[in-house]
Design a protein around this motif. Structure first.
Motif, PDB file in Angstrom:
ATOM      1  N   THR A 101       0.832  -1.217   0.000  1.00 24.74           N
ATOM      2  CA  THR A 101       0.000   0.000   0.000  1.00 24.74           C
ATOM      3  C   THR A 101       0.858   1.256   0.000  1.00 24.74           C
ATOM      4  OG1 THR A 101      -0.165   0.105   2.430  1.00 24.74           O
ATOM      5  CG2 THR A 101      -1.882  -1.133   1.240  1.00 24.74           C
ATOM      6  N   HIS A 102       1.996   1.209   0.741  1.00 21.70           N
ATOM      7  CA  HIS A 102       2.890   2.369   0.734  1.00 21.70           C
ATOM      8  C   HIS A 102       4.195   2.044   1.448  1.00 21.70           C
ATOM      9  CE1 HIS A 102       0.821   2.922   4.579  1.00 21.70           C
ATOM     10  NE2 HIS A 102       1.654   3.890   4.943  1.00 21.70           N
ATOM     11  N   LYS A 103       5.109   2.997   1.373  1.00 25.04           N
ATOM     12  CA  LYS A 103       6.507   2.770   1.738  1.00 25.04           C
ATOM     13  C   LYS A 103       6.756   2.627   3.236  1.00 25.04           C
ATOM     14  CE  LYS A 103       7.141   7.785   1.785  1.00 25.04           C
ATOM     15  NZ  LYS A 103       7.698   8.962   1.089  1.00 25.04           N
ATOM     16  N   HIS A 104       5.946   3.209   4.098  1.00 31.76           N
ATOM     17  CA  HIS A 104       6.276   3.307   5.522  1.00 31.76           C
ATOM     18  C   HIS A 104       6.661   1.948   6.093  1.00 31.76           C
ATOM     19  CE1 HIS A 104       3.811   7.284   5.860  1.00 31.76           C
ATOM     20  NE2 HIS A 104       5.050   7.488   5.468  1.00 31.76           N
ATOM     21  N   SER A 105       7.637   1.957   7.011  1.00 37.81           N
ATOM     22  CA  SER A 105       8.283   0.698   7.407  1.00 37.81           C
ATOM     23  C   SER A 105       7.367  -0.233   8.182  1.00 37.81           C
ATOM     24  CB  SER A 105       9.550   0.972   8.209  1.00 37.81           C
ATOM     25  OG  SER A 105       9.201   1.417   9.488  1.00 37.81           O
ATOM     26  N   ASP A 106       6.255   0.280   8.717  1.00 41.35           N
ATOM     27  CA  ASP A 106       5.303  -0.623   9.364  1.00 41.35           C
ATOM     28  C   ASP A 106       4.413  -1.324   8.332  1.00 41.35           C
ATOM     29  OD1 ASP A 106       4.348   1.938   8.913  1.00 41.35           O
ATOM     30  OD2 ASP A 106       2.868   1.856  10.506  1.00 41.35           O
ATOM     31  N   HIS A 107       4.667  -1.082   7.071  1.00 41.10           N
ATOM     32  CA  HIS A 107       3.959  -1.766   5.976  1.00 41.10           C
ATOM     33  C   HIS A 107       4.926  -2.528   5.078  1.00 41.10           C
ATOM     34  CE1 HIS A 107       0.091   0.429   6.677  1.00 41.10           C
ATOM     35  NE2 HIS A 107       0.938   1.219   7.301  1.00 41.10           N
ATOM     36  N   SER A 108       6.172  -2.048   5.008  1.00 45.73           N
ATOM     37  CA  SER A 108       7.146  -2.612   4.054  1.00 45.73           C
ATOM     38  C   SER A 108       8.258  -3.383   4.754  1.00 45.73           C
ATOM     39  CB  SER A 108       7.770  -1.461   3.242  1.00 45.73           C
ATOM     40  OG  SER A 108       8.471  -0.568   4.108  1.00 45.73           O
ATOM     41  N   GLY A 167      -1.890  10.530  -1.393  1.00 47.07           N
ATOM     42  CA  GLY A 167      -2.144  11.510  -0.340  1.00 47.07           C
ATOM     43  C   GLY A 167      -1.321  11.242   0.902  1.00 47.07           C
ATOM     44  N   HIS A 168      -1.661  10.191   1.648  1.00 46.51           N
ATOM     45  CA  HIS A 168      -0.881   9.825   2.845  1.00 46.51           C
ATOM     46  C   HIS A 168       0.597   9.719   2.446  1.00 46.51           C
ATOM     47  CE1 HIS A 168       0.102   7.898   6.647  1.00 46.51           C
ATOM     48  NE2 HIS A 168       0.580   6.843   6.009  1.00 46.51           N
ATOM     49  N   THR A 169       0.863   9.002   1.332  1.00 44.55           N
ATOM     50  CA  THR A 169       2.145   9.120   0.629  1.00 44.55           C
ATOM     51  C   THR A 169       1.822   9.343  -0.838  1.00 44.55           C
ATOM     52  OG1 THR A 169       2.365   6.782   0.073  1.00 44.55           O
ATOM     53  CG2 THR A 169       3.247   7.476   2.220  1.00 44.55           C
ATOM     54  N   GLY A 188      -3.956   1.357   3.251  1.00 42.63           N
ATOM     55  CA  GLY A 188      -2.768   1.733   3.987  1.00 42.63           C
ATOM     56  C   GLY A 188      -2.898   3.164   4.466  1.00 42.63           C
ATOM     57  N   ASP A 189      -3.556   3.332   5.586  1.00 40.48           N
ATOM     58  CA  ASP A 189      -3.574   4.624   6.281  1.00 40.48           C
ATOM     59  C   ASP A 189      -4.365   5.727   5.556  1.00 40.48           C
ATOM     60  OD1 ASP A 189      -1.928   3.020   7.729  1.00 40.48           O
ATOM     61  OD2 ASP A 189      -0.123   4.200   7.482  1.00 40.48           O
ATOM     62  N   ILE A 190      -5.426   5.343   4.852  1.00 36.81           N
ATOM     63  CA  ILE A 190      -6.394   6.366   4.416  1.00 36.81           C
ATOM     64  C   ILE A 190      -6.873   7.078   5.680  1.00 36.81           C
ATOM     65  CG2 ILE A 190      -8.673   6.773   3.376  1.00 36.81           C
ATOM     66  CD1 ILE A 190      -6.411   5.827   1.408  1.00 36.81           C
ATOM     67  N   THR A 191      -7.150   6.265   6.720  1.00 34.91           N
ATOM     68  CA  THR A 191      -7.351   6.769   8.084  1.00 34.91           C
ATOM     69  C   THR A 191      -6.575   5.826   9.002  1.00 34.91           C
ATOM     70  OG1 THR A 191      -9.292   5.338   8.361  1.00 34.91           O
ATOM     71  CG2 THR A 191      -9.701   7.602   7.618  1.00 34.91           C
ATOM     72  N   TYR A 192      -6.206   6.322  10.188  1.00 35.29           N
ATOM     73  CA  TYR A 192      -5.612   5.437  11.192  1.00 35.29           C
ATOM     74  C   TYR A 192      -6.697   4.722  11.997  1.00 35.29           C
ATOM     75  CZ  TYR A 192      -0.913   7.254  10.319  1.00 35.29           C
ATOM     76  OH  TYR A 192       0.277   7.573   9.732  1.00 35.29           O
ATOM     77  N   VAL A 193      -7.798   5.403  12.230  1.00 31.47           N
ATOM     78  CA  VAL A 193      -8.920   4.804  12.983  1.00 31.47           C
ATOM     79  C   VAL A 193     -10.216   5.069  12.205  1.00 31.47           C
ATOM     80  CG1 VAL A 193      -7.758   5.090  15.212  1.00 31.47           C
ATOM     81  CG2 VAL A 193      -9.286   6.901  14.394  1.00 31.47           C
TER      82      VAL A 193
HETATM   83 FE   LIG Z   1       1.674   5.117   6.842  1.00 28.02          FE
END
Ligand SMILES: [Fe+2]
Length: 313
Positions: A101-108, A167-169, A188-193
């Motif tokens: 979904t995106h680069k952030h390390s909690d996803h990749s 957007g988020h990334t 992947g983080d369109i929203t956190y909650v």
């Molecule tokens: Fe993220």
């Protein structure tokens, strides 16, 4: 088609200013309201293929120790991402596709750990530090045109679509899985909650806020017109929605359960962790400079977020 949550952190929290404050400003919201947090990604078993949506945090990422000033806390380890996958009964060699979904390390985090997988990612994400040196990347160019009200998409397999959601990334994407008449939106983080989707608020983390707003509008429009199971990665609501096959109804929000937070076991190792990208600040690697001594305008060297996004480890 079976979708499972791969759960690796629990009992975290996200403060209201963090999850709502992107457009109106964090100061408009109450820091004492903390929504429940967790970390999980998703696995799709099509019957013939095992497909992952994101690959967790890298093993060895230190746990954080939040205090009263922490604006978010990703939670305690349940186990590593790879252990969570093993606990579901899957081996890394079985995975044939990873949809990032995106680069952030909690996803990749564990992209490197799947020898037989092609890694699909929006080509706009390719320059990210987290993706350097990763083999078998397939840049997604969204050649299949519109998917309902989303203008750009690519079909990955029967009933599985990769959708541009900038957007988020800048290279952010949503995965939609069509199954049993439902649309599972693995995002992947369109929203956190989920409260942020109900309330139509953007978080304070984005590469492009105008694009994030456009994406939010499209997601809400999609959810209004299709029976959608909304599966996030930072809230237990993500797997609760999945496991209950609960269709998102923007007019009838699932009641909020706020986080219960215990700050008593905060340690002081001197190490701090960026809650956004997982960057670890160890004073030993910075000539002994304590995190607290860094200037107020210091930013995370990896994701450029301010000091306040760091927690003690
Ligand atoms: Fe993220």
């Amino acid at each position: 088609m079976i979708i499972k949550a791969v759960k690796f952190r629990k009992d975290g929290f996200y403060s209201q200013p963090f999850v709502f404050g992107g457009e109106e400003g964090a100061d408009k919201f109450d820091p004492n309201i903390r929504y429940r947090g967790s970390l999980q990604n998703y696995l799709i078993d099509t019957g013939t293929e095992v497909i992952l949506v994101d690959t967790g945090l890298p093993a060895g990422t230190p746990e954080e120790a939040p205090d009263e000033n922490s604006i978010l806390y990703t939670g305690k380890d349940i186990c590593t991402y790879m252990e969570a996958l093993a606990n579901l009964g899957y081996k890394p060699e079985q995975v044939t596709k990873i949809l990032l979904t995106h680069k952030h390390s909690d996803h990749s985090g564990e992209l490197k750990s799947f020898p037989n997988a092609q890694i699909f990612v929006n080509e706009e994400e390719l320059s990210a530090a987290e993706l350097q040196g990763i083999p078998n990347i397939v840049p997604v160019k969204f050649t299949n045109g519109a998917y309902y009200n989303f203008p750009e998409s690519q079909k990955i397999a029967e009933g599985i679509y990769f959708i541009k959601a900038k957007g988020h990334t800048n290279g952010n994407s949503i995965i939609i899985v069509e199954s049993d008449g439902l649309f599972y939106m693995l995002h992947g983080d369109i929203t956190y909650v989920d409260e942020a989707l109900y309330e139509n608020k953007l978080s304070v983390v984005f590469d492009d806020i105008a694009a994030a707003r456009e994406t939010m509008d499209r997601v809400r429009e999609f959810v209004r017109s299709h029976p959608t199971v909304y599966c996030g990665t930072h809230t237990p609501q993500g797997y609760e929605n999945l496991e209950a096959k609960r269709v998102m109804d923007l007019d009838n929000p699932v009641p909020t359960v706020l986080a219960e937070v215990d700050f008593s076991d905060s340690k002081a190792t001197g190490i701090y962790v960026c809650s956004i990208c997982g960057y670890v600040y160890d004073p030993e690697e910075h000539e002994g400079t304590a995190f607290e001594e860094l200037p107020d305008d210091w930013k995370c060297p990896r994701c450029k977020q301010p000091k306040e996004k760091f927690n003690k480890a």
